[in-house]
Design an enzyme around this catalytic site. Sequence first.
Site, short mmCIF file in Angstrom:
data_model
loop_
_atom_site.label_atom_id
_atom_site.label_comp_id
_atom_site.label_asym_id
_atom_site.label_seq_id
_atom_site.Cartn_x
_atom_site.Cartn_y
_atom_site.Cartn_z
N ALA A 1 3.13 -0.60 4.30
CA ALA A 1 2.91 -0.97 6.28
C ALA A 1 2.49 -2.40 6.33
O ALA A 1 1.79 -2.48 7.56
CB ALA A 1 1.54 0.29 6.35
N SER B 1 13.27 2.65 2.47
CA SER B 1 13.85 3.45 3.99
C SER B 1 14.29 1.81 5.10
O SER B 1 13.75 1.14 4.47
CB SER B 1 12.84 4.26 4.89
OG SER B 1 11.16 3.24 5.61
N ARG C 1 13.32 3.44 12.19
CA ARG C 1 12.00 4.74 11.96
C ARG C 1 11.42 4.64 13.76
O ARG C 1 11.71 4.59 14.17
CB ARG C 1 11.22 4.66 10.75
CG ARG C 1 12.40 5.05 9.62
CD ARG C 1 12.04 4.91 8.44
NE ARG C 1 10.10 5.30 8.50
CZ ARG C 1 9.60 5.45 7.37
NH1 ARG C 1 9.57 4.58 6.37
NH2 ARG C 1 7.89 6.21 7.68
N GLU D 1 13.06 -9.76 0.76
CA GLU D 1 11.90 -8.38 1.58
C GLU D 1 12.98 -6.75 1.17
O GLU D 1 13.68 -6.95 1.82
CB GLU D 1 12.25 -8.97 2.86
CG GLU D 1 11.32 -7.38 3.75
CD GLU D 1 11.31 -7.68 5.52
OE1 GLU D 1 12.06 -8.59 5.60
OE2 GLU D 1 10.38 -6.91 5.51
N PRO E 1 1.01 -1.73 -0.33
CA PRO E 1 0.19 -0.08 0.31
C PRO E 1 0.92 1.51 -0.25
O PRO E 1 2.20 1.64 0.98
CB PRO E 1 -1.10 -0.05 1.32
CG PRO E 1 0.49 -1.02 1.92
CD PRO E 1 0.56 -1.78 1.67
N ASN E 2 0.27 2.23 -0.55
CA ASN E 2 1.07 3.86 -1.31
C ASN E 2 2.16 3.58 -1.99
O ASN E 2 2.43 4.54 -1.88
CB ASN E 2 1.00 4.12 0.32
CG ASN E 2 -0.15 4.31 1.49
OD1 ASN E 2 -1.32 4.51 0.81
ND2 ASN E 2 -0.12 3.65 2.34
N HIS F 1 12.74 -2.95 1.41
CA HIS F 1 12.04 -1.71 2.02
C HIS F 1 13.23 -0.14 1.59
O HIS F 1 14.47 -0.46 1.37
CB HIS F 1 12.38 -1.41 3.69
CG HIS F 1 11.01 -2.68 3.84
ND1 HIS F 1 10.03 -2.30 3.80
CD2 HIS F 1 11.33 -3.85 5.07
CE1 HIS F 1 9.94 -3.54 4.42
NE2 HIS F 1 10.53 -4.14 5.34
N ASP G 1 1.98 -16.30 6.62
CA ASP G 1 1.59 -17.14 6.26
C ASP G 1 0.95 -17.41 4.87
O ASP G 1 1.72 -18.64 4.80
CB ASP G 1 -0.55 -17.77 6.73
CG ASP G 1 -0.09 -17.34 8.10
OD1 ASP G 1 0.74 -17.45 9.05
OD2 ASP G 1 -1.38 -17.44 9.15
N HIS H 1 4.83 -4.27 8.90
CA HIS H 1 4.13 -4.45 10.48
C HIS H 1 3.10 -4.85 10.74
O HIS H 1 3.03 -4.50 12.24
CB HIS H 1 4.57 -3.11 10.56
CG HIS H 1 5.91 -2.58 9.47
ND1 HIS H 1 7.44 -3.17 10.06
CD2 HIS H 1 4.91 -0.81 8.58
CE1 HIS H 1 7.82 -2.02 9.50
NE2 HIS H 1 7.01 -1.17 8.72
N ASN I 1 8.06 -5.62 -1.37
CA ASN I 1 8.11 -5.18 -0.64
C ASN I 1 6.50 -4.49 0.14
O ASN I 1 5.73 -4.14 -0.50
CB ASN I 1 8.29 -2.99 -0.58
CG ASN I 1 8.22 -1.79 0.40
OD1 ASN I 1 7.61 -2.47 1.48
ND2 ASN I 1 8.92 -1.29 -0.29
N ARG J 1 6.90 0.25 14.34
CA ARG J 1 8.13 0.13 12.37
C ARG J 1 8.96 -1.01 12.81
O ARG J 1 9.82 -1.31 11.68
CB ARG J 1 8.52 1.50 11.38
CG ARG J 1 7.67 1.71 11.17
CD ARG J 1 8.02 3.02 9.51
NE ARG J 1 7.57 4.11 9.21
CZ ARG J 1 5.94 4.25 8.88
NH1 ARG J 1 6.02 3.25 8.62
NH2 ARG J 1 5.58 5.37 9.04
N TYR K 1 11.26 8.52 1.05
CA TYR K 1 11.11 8.31 -0.18
C TYR K 1 11.87 8.43 -1.41
O TYR K 1 12.39 7.93 -2.70
CB TYR K 1 9.43 7.38 -0.08
CG TYR K 1 9.09 6.76 0.92
CD1 TYR K 1 9.76 5.31 1.25
CD2 TYR K 1 8.76 7.30 2.03
CE1 TYR K 1 9.01 5.15 2.48
CE2 TYR K 1 7.27 6.16 3.03
CZ TYR K 1 7.85 5.66 3.34
OH TYR K 1 7.44 5.13 4.04
N ARG L 1 4.71 10.80 -2.56
CA ARG L 1 5.10 10.74 -0.79
C ARG L 1 6.07 10.74 -0.33
O ARG L 1 6.88 9.54 -0.59
CB ARG L 1 4.49 9.12 -0.96
CG ARG L 1 3.63 8.22 0.80
CD ARG L 1 4.31 6.81 0.75
NE ARG L 1 3.76 6.55 1.94
CZ ARG L 1 4.53 5.27 2.09
NH1 ARG L 1 4.84 4.16 0.98
NH2 ARG L 1 4.06 4.88 3.19
C1 DQA Z 1 8.20 0.57 3.61
C2 DQA Z 1 8.97 0.58 5.35
C3 DQA Z 1 7.61 1.33 6.13
O1 DQA Z 1 7.66 0.93 7.10
C4 DQA Z 1 6.47 1.70 5.17
O2 DQA Z 1 5.20 1.68 5.59
C5 DQA Z 1 6.11 2.06 3.78
C6 DQA Z 1 7.79 1.85 2.90
C7 DQA Z 1 9.60 0.95 2.76
O3 DQA Z 1 10.62 0.39 1.52
O4 DQA Z 1 10.65 1.69 3.18
O5 DQA Z 1 5.21 1.96 3.30
O6 DQA Z 1 8.67 -0.56 3.60
#
Ligand code: DQA
Length: 144
Positions: A78, A103, A108, A99, A11-12, A101, A88, A81, A75, A112, A24, A19
């Site tokens: 959110a 950031s 942070r 995985e 998401p996002n 990320h 699962d 977390h 990735n 997180r 980011y 954003r």
């Molecule tokens: C993220 C880190 C997450 O904590 C955050 O909710 C994101 C982006 C990252 O790519 O740094 O949406 O996954």
Amino acid sequence: MTARLMILNGPNLNLLGIREPEIYGSGTLDDIEELCAETAAKHALEIDFRQSNHEGDLVDWIQDARDGFAALIINPAAYTHTSIALHDALKTVSIPIIEVHISNPKEREAFRHQSYVGLVATHTIAGRGASGYAEAIEIAAKLI
Ligand code: DQA
């Protein structure tokens, strides 16, 4: 047959570029997809690059990755977390899981610091900006 990588974004991440650019960066998700395609091509790999704001879509796509994919890069944003459902689903996957990320969540807010995805990932890359996706592909290429 060319090996394929599933690359999932939560998401996002569709709003990258707009954003919180101070966290980011100014690049968009399309820029990241292009970087992934170029990096994969160097290793004669193909990518299937997807993004959703919906947890269930990501669960379905993780299940899709069980067939016909050599590695899964994710990735989870959110959902990293919060999502036992993603945790699962990932446990049912036998290919390498990387995985990513942009950031470094561990540097942070405290909420997180927990990653339900990291508990089942083969590798985690965090805090390397968009280039973390390219690093994930390099790692996948070595593992497959
Ligand atoms: C993220 C880190 C997450 O904590 C955050 O909710 C994101 C982006 C990252 O790519 O740094 O949406 O996954």
